[in-house]
Design a protein around this motif. Sequence first.
Motif, short mmCIF file in Angstrom:
data_model
loop_
_atom_site.label_atom_id
_atom_site.label_comp_id
_atom_site.label_asym_id
_atom_site.label_seq_id
_atom_site.Cartn_x
_atom_site.Cartn_y
_atom_site.Cartn_z
N GLY A 2 7.07 0.40 6.67
CA GLY A 2 7.38 -0.81 5.92
C GLY A 2 8.68 -1.48 6.32
N ILE A 3 9.23 -1.11 7.45
CA ILE A 3 10.52 -1.66 7.87
C ILE A 3 10.41 -3.14 8.19
N GLY A 4 9.35 -3.54 8.89
CA GLY A 4 9.15 -4.96 9.21
C GLY A 4 9.09 -5.82 7.96
N LYS A 5 8.34 -5.35 6.96
CA LYS A 5 8.23 -6.11 5.71
C LYS A 5 9.59 -6.18 5.01
N LYS A 6 10.34 -5.09 5.02
CA LYS A 6 11.67 -5.10 4.40
C LYS A 6 12.59 -6.11 5.09
N LEU A 7 12.46 -6.24 6.40
CA LEU A 7 13.27 -7.23 7.12
C LEU A 7 12.88 -8.65 6.71
N VAL A 8 11.59 -8.91 6.57
CA VAL A 8 11.14 -10.24 6.15
C VAL A 8 11.62 -10.52 4.72
N LEU A 9 11.51 -9.55 3.82
CA LEU A 9 11.98 -9.74 2.45
C LEU A 9 13.50 -9.97 2.43
N HIS A 10 14.20 -9.30 3.31
CA HIS A 10 15.66 -9.46 3.39
C HIS A 10 16.03 -10.87 3.84
N HIS A 34 11.08 -13.70 15.80
CA HIS A 34 10.48 -12.43 16.21
C HIS A 34 10.85 -11.33 15.23
N THR A 35 9.90 -10.46 14.96
CA THR A 35 10.14 -9.26 14.16
C THR A 35 9.68 -8.08 15.00
N GLU A 36 10.53 -7.06 15.08
CA GLU A 36 10.17 -5.89 15.88
C GLU A 36 10.67 -4.62 15.20
N VAL A 37 9.79 -3.62 15.16
CA VAL A 37 10.15 -2.29 14.67
C VAL A 37 9.86 -1.33 15.82
N HIS A 38 10.81 -0.47 16.12
CA HIS A 38 10.63 0.50 17.20
C HIS A 38 9.45 1.41 16.87
N SER A 39 8.63 1.68 17.85
CA SER A 39 7.34 2.35 17.64
C SER A 39 7.46 3.67 16.87
N GLU A 40 8.49 4.42 17.10
CA GLU A 40 8.61 5.71 16.41
C GLU A 40 8.90 5.55 14.91
N PHE A 41 9.20 4.33 14.47
CA PHE A 41 9.47 4.09 13.05
C PHE A 41 8.38 3.22 12.42
N GLY A 42 7.30 2.99 13.14
CA GLY A 42 6.20 2.17 12.63
C GLY A 42 5.55 2.79 11.40
N GLY A 94 20.57 -15.98 15.21
CA GLY A 94 20.94 -14.90 14.30
C GLY A 94 19.96 -13.75 14.37
N LYS A 95 20.40 -12.63 13.78
CA LYS A 95 19.60 -11.42 13.82
C LYS A 95 19.97 -10.54 12.64
N PHE A 96 18.95 -9.95 12.02
CA PHE A 96 19.16 -8.90 11.04
C PHE A 96 18.64 -7.62 11.68
N THR A 97 19.49 -6.61 11.78
CA THR A 97 19.13 -5.35 12.41
C THR A 97 19.09 -4.25 11.36
N ALA A 98 18.00 -3.48 11.36
CA ALA A 98 17.83 -2.38 10.41
C ALA A 98 18.24 -1.07 11.06
N VAL A 103 16.41 0.79 14.02
CA VAL A 103 14.97 1.02 13.88
C VAL A 103 14.16 -0.26 14.03
N GLY A 104 14.80 -1.41 13.95
CA GLY A 104 14.09 -2.67 14.10
C GLY A 104 15.00 -3.86 13.86
N HIS A 105 14.43 -5.06 14.08
CA HIS A 105 15.22 -6.27 13.86
C HIS A 105 14.31 -7.48 13.65
N ILE A 106 14.91 -8.52 13.11
CA ILE A 106 14.24 -9.81 12.97
C ILE A 106 15.22 -10.86 13.49
N THR A 107 14.73 -11.74 14.36
CA THR A 107 15.59 -12.76 14.93
C THR A 107 15.20 -14.13 14.38
N TYR A 108 16.20 -14.99 14.30
CA TYR A 108 15.98 -16.33 13.77
C TYR A 108 16.92 -17.31 14.45
#
Length: 93
Positions: A51-59, A40-48, A12-16, A23-28
């Motif tokens: 707080g996008i990575g943290k929002k994906l983890v909270l999601h 894996h959690t990844e945020v595209h460098s131009e959006f670093g 699975g994957k949550f894509t932001a 702008v980023g995603h988290i895979t599970y």
Amino acid sequence: MKIIQSEKNTAGKFTAFINETEVGHITYSWSGPQKLTILHTEVHSEFGGQGIGKKLVLHIAEFARKSKSKIKPMCTYAKAVFDKTPEIQDVLG
């Protein structure tokens, strides 16, 4: 920011997205009944730094609560967020 889930078999994957731009995603993966492993959690460098990575983890933590699942964070970033955020540690397992 909009977060969209996709799932196929046990992966699975949550894509932001911001304004339709990914702008980023988290895979599970499902590693058993009601057991998620964050891979894996990844945020595209131009959006670093936004707080996008943290929002994906909270999601994904909220998703685990709703599905009555537990999470094992194998991703070092996700593990760090769990370590620093006591309010989501209830879904660790």
